[in-house]
Scaffold this motif. Structure first.
Motif, mmCIF file in Angstrom:
data_model
loop_
_atom_site.group_PDB
_atom_site.id
_atom_site.type_symbol
_atom_site.label_atom_id
_atom_site.label_comp_id
_atom_site.label_asym_id
_atom_site.label_seq_id
_atom_site.Cartn_x
_atom_site.Cartn_y
_atom_site.Cartn_z
ATOM 1 N N MET A 1 77.039 7.207 169.284
ATOM 2 C CA MET A 1 76.775 8.576 170.158
ATOM 3 C C MET A 1 78.318 9.067 170.426
ATOM 4 S SD MET A 1 73.622 8.802 170.870
ATOM 5 C CE MET A 1 73.695 10.103 172.100
ATOM 6 N N GLY A 2 79.190 8.719 170.180
ATOM 7 C CA GLY A 2 80.594 9.282 170.358
ATOM 8 C C GLY A 2 80.815 10.456 169.987
ATOM 9 N N CYS A 3 80.523 10.602 168.897
ATOM 10 C CA CYS A 3 80.605 12.072 168.409
ATOM 11 C C CYS A 3 79.876 13.354 169.039
ATOM 12 C CB CYS A 3 80.030 12.218 166.863
ATOM 13 S SG CYS A 3 78.248 11.856 166.519
ATOM 14 N N LEU A 4 78.884 13.013 169.823
ATOM 15 C CA LEU A 4 78.091 13.886 170.649
ATOM 16 C C LEU A 4 78.772 14.062 171.964
ATOM 17 C CD1 LEU A 4 74.626 12.923 169.579
ATOM 18 C CD2 LEU A 4 75.998 14.399 168.494
ATOM 19 N N THR A 5 79.488 13.139 172.532
ATOM 20 C CA THR A 5 80.219 13.383 173.606
ATOM 21 C C THR A 5 81.802 13.276 173.551
ATOM 22 O OG1 THR A 5 80.101 10.660 174.146
ATOM 23 C CG2 THR A 5 78.263 12.142 174.924
ATOM 24 N N GLU A 6 82.241 14.083 172.689
ATOM 25 C CA GLU A 6 83.652 14.197 172.515
ATOM 26 C C GLU A 6 84.395 15.037 173.847
ATOM 27 O OE1 GLU A 6 84.204 14.309 167.583
ATOM 28 O OE2 GLU A 6 83.068 16.007 168.412
ATOM 29 N N LYS A 7 85.637 14.924 173.874
ATOM 30 C CA LYS A 7 86.261 15.533 174.781
ATOM 31 C C LYS A 7 87.754 16.289 174.148
ATOM 32 C CE LYS A 7 88.369 11.294 176.806
ATOM 33 N NZ LYS A 7 88.371 10.648 177.868
ATOM 34 N N LEU A 8 88.259 16.876 174.975
ATOM 35 C CA LEU A 8 89.768 17.441 174.518
ATOM 36 C C LEU A 8 90.710 16.340 174.231
ATOM 37 C CD1 LEU A 8 90.372 20.499 177.069
ATOM 38 C CD2 LEU A 8 89.824 20.936 174.619
ATOM 39 N N THR A 9 91.249 16.704 173.202
ATOM 40 C CA THR A 9 92.498 15.724 172.829
ATOM 41 C C THR A 9 93.915 16.491 172.709
ATOM 42 O OG1 THR A 9 91.931 16.394 170.456
ATOM 43 C CG2 THR A 9 90.923 14.446 171.445
ATOM 44 N N ALA A 10 93.961 17.792 173.014
ATOM 45 C CA ALA A 10 95.205 18.467 173.009
ATOM 46 C C ALA A 10 95.143 19.924 173.894
ATOM 47 C CB ALA A 10 95.648 18.913 171.608
ATOM 48 N N ASP A 11 96.135 20.369 174.256
ATOM 49 C CA ASP A 11 96.329 21.391 175.079
ATOM 50 C C ASP A 11 95.858 22.750 174.222
ATOM 51 O OD1 ASP A 11 97.393 20.085 177.438
ATOM 52 O OD2 ASP A 11 99.462 20.618 176.598
ATOM 53 N N ILE A 12 95.155 23.812 174.894
ATOM 54 C CA ILE A 12 94.943 24.897 174.266
ATOM 55 C C ILE A 12 96.052 26.163 174.805
ATOM 56 C CG2 ILE A 12 93.078 26.696 174.012
ATOM 57 C CD1 ILE A 12 91.102 24.359 174.686
ATOM 58 N N THR A 13 96.672 26.438 173.893
ATOM 59 C CA THR A 13 98.111 27.118 174.157
ATOM 60 C C THR A 13 98.141 28.478 173.511
ATOM 61 O OG1 THR A 13 99.292 26.154 172.213
ATOM 62 C CG2 THR A 13 99.352 24.897 174.145
ATOM 63 N N ILE A 14 98.962 29.225 173.947
ATOM 64 C CA ILE A 14 98.994 30.589 173.448
ATOM 65 C C ILE A 14 100.469 30.681 172.677
ATOM 66 C CG2 ILE A 14 99.496 32.980 174.205
ATOM 67 C CD1 ILE A 14 97.986 32.451 176.952
ATOM 68 N N ASN A 15 100.054 31.465 171.429
ATOM 69 C CA ASN A 15 101.232 31.567 170.724
ATOM 70 C C ASN A 15 101.309 33.173 170.839
ATOM 71 O OD1 ASN A 15 103.151 32.451 168.671
ATOM 72 N ND2 ASN A 15 102.393 30.645 167.404
ATOM 73 N N CYS A 16 102.725 33.783 171.630
ATOM 74 C CA CYS A 16 102.763 34.931 171.868
ATOM 75 C C CYS A 16 103.098 35.873 170.567
ATOM 76 C CB CYS A 16 103.994 35.186 172.715
ATOM 77 S SG CYS A 16 103.382 34.764 174.470
ATOM 78 N N ASP A 17 103.364 35.095 169.431
ATOM 79 C CA ASP A 17 103.534 35.940 168.171
ATOM 80 C C ASP A 17 102.386 36.037 167.317
ATOM 81 O OD1 ASP A 17 106.616 35.951 168.448
ATOM 82 O OD2 ASP A 17 106.540 33.996 167.862
ATOM 83 N N HIS A 18 101.330 35.385 167.820
ATOM 84 C CA HIS A 18 100.119 35.587 167.171
ATOM 85 C C HIS A 18 98.909 35.488 168.265
ATOM 86 C CE1 HIS A 18 102.156 34.624 163.542
ATOM 87 N NE2 HIS A 18 102.751 33.698 164.197
ATOM 88 N N ILE A 19 98.979 36.684 168.745
ATOM 89 C CA ILE A 19 97.758 36.986 169.523
ATOM 90 C C ILE A 19 96.578 37.564 169.057
ATOM 91 C CG2 ILE A 19 97.023 38.317 171.849
ATOM 92 C CD1 ILE A 19 99.183 36.187 172.370
ATOM 93 N N SER A 20 95.416 37.116 169.518
ATOM 94 C CA SER A 20 93.967 37.706 168.856
ATOM 95 C C SER A 20 94.007 38.927 168.560
ATOM 96 C CB SER A 20 92.812 37.044 169.692
ATOM 97 O OG SER A 20 92.908 37.828 171.023
ATOM 98 N N ILE A 21 93.338 39.350 167.424
ATOM 99 C CA ILE A 21 93.280 40.828 167.090
ATOM 100 C C ILE A 21 91.822 41.181 166.444
ATOM 101 C CG2 ILE A 21 93.780 42.744 165.573
ATOM 102 C CD1 ILE A 21 96.589 41.141 165.002
ATOM 103 N N ALA A 22 91.261 42.132 167.046
ATOM 104 C CA ALA A 22 89.791 42.466 166.608
ATOM 105 C C ALA A 22 89.702 42.932 165.416
ATOM 106 C CB ALA A 22 89.193 43.322 167.603
ATOM 107 N N GLY A 23 88.503 42.439 164.919
ATOM 108 C CA GLY A 23 88.206 43.174 163.746
ATOM 109 C C GLY A 23 88.193 42.503 162.312
ATOM 110 N N LEU A 24 87.685 42.755 161.101
ATOM 111 C CA LEU A 24 87.583 42.022 159.911
ATOM 112 C C LEU A 24 88.300 42.999 158.894
ATOM 113 C CD1 LEU A 24 84.042 40.839 159.506
ATOM 114 C CD2 LEU A 24 85.845 39.743 160.318
ATOM 115 N N GLU A 25 88.651 42.566 157.750
ATOM 116 C CA GLU A 25 89.515 43.322 156.696
ATOM 117 C C GLU A 25 88.201 43.720 155.649
ATOM 118 O OE1 GLU A 25 92.304 44.166 156.817
ATOM 119 O OE2 GLU A 25 93.680 42.304 157.468
ATOM 120 N N SER A 26 87.152 44.532 156.510
ATOM 121 C CA SER A 26 86.288 45.286 155.484
ATOM 122 C C SER A 26 85.075 44.492 155.301
ATOM 123 C CB SER A 26 86.824 46.309 154.599
ATOM 124 O OG SER A 26 87.628 47.084 155.470
ATOM 125 N N ASP A 27 85.584 43.645 154.071
ATOM 126 C CA ASP A 27 84.184 42.824 153.352
ATOM 127 C C ASP A 27 84.033 41.747 153.916
ATOM 128 O OD1 ASP A 27 84.720 45.175 151.724
ATOM 129 O OD2 ASP A 27 85.968 44.071 150.351
#
Length: 199
Positions: A1-27
């Protein structure tokens, strides 16, 4: 059952050089679920969310849903389970068939004939070293056509379509990243529709 009750193992951080961007490359590349060779495909040993080699069965390929600007898109949503079901994710894509010719109508019609599909997309967001550009949706159970409309007075008469995970057949995880060595190699594979190249 361990795989069904997993928990965080690392920080969720921000990389200011790679901030999220909306959209797809068309196809969007649509791949019939039965075309994928999951036994031959490989997943990163340290991160199960990265597919390092997406392999299709011999003689098969994906199929391009061409778009312009942001006529095509994707989404994923968390679907919490109740006391009797597991938490899951619903994957989905939306697209627009801009040339509603007889040839394209024939292919669009086939989307509603029972096959499930995976979809590979190239995001505007690329991440560090462009390693996070490509996502695959529908890896576990695939997506099915659930909306297709054509209206002569709307959307310039284009055919609109949506595909999504079915209730009771949801995905175990968020969409996975596809990274075969590097961005350029993965882009080439995408351009070749992940077709298996004969030796």
């Amino acid at each position: 059952m361990g795989c069904l009750t997993e928990k965080l193992t690392a920080d969720i951080t921000i990389n200011c050089d790679h901030i999220s961007i909306a959209g797809l490359e068309s196809d969007i590349l649509l791949i019939p679920h039965s075309n994928v060779d999951k036994t031959a495909s490989t997943i990163d040993a340290t991160n199960k969310m990265i597919i390092t080699d997406l392999v299709l069965k011999a003689g098969t390929s994906g199929y391009l849903l061409e778009g312009v600007k942001q006529t095509n898109g994707m989404n994923s949503e968390f679907v919490p389970g109740d006391d009797q079901t597991l938490d899951k994710h619903r994957h989905g894509i939306r697209g627009r068939i801009l040339s509603p010719s007889a040839v394209n109508i024939e292919q669009a019609n086939l989307l509603g004939k029972g096959e499930s599909y995976m979809a590979v997309v190239n995001r505007k967001y690329k991440g560090a070293s462009s390693e996070d550009a490509f996502l695959i949706l529908g890896w576990d159970t695939g997506m099915y056509l659930n909306v297709m409309t054509i209206n002569s007075n709307e959307n310039d008469g284009a055919i609109l379509l949506e595909m999504a995970s079915k209730d009771g057949m949801l995905e175990n995880d968020l969409p996975r990243v596809v990274l075969d060595t590097d961005y350029d190699t993965t882009l080439t594979a995408f351009g070749n529709k992940f077709a298996t190249v004969a030796p």
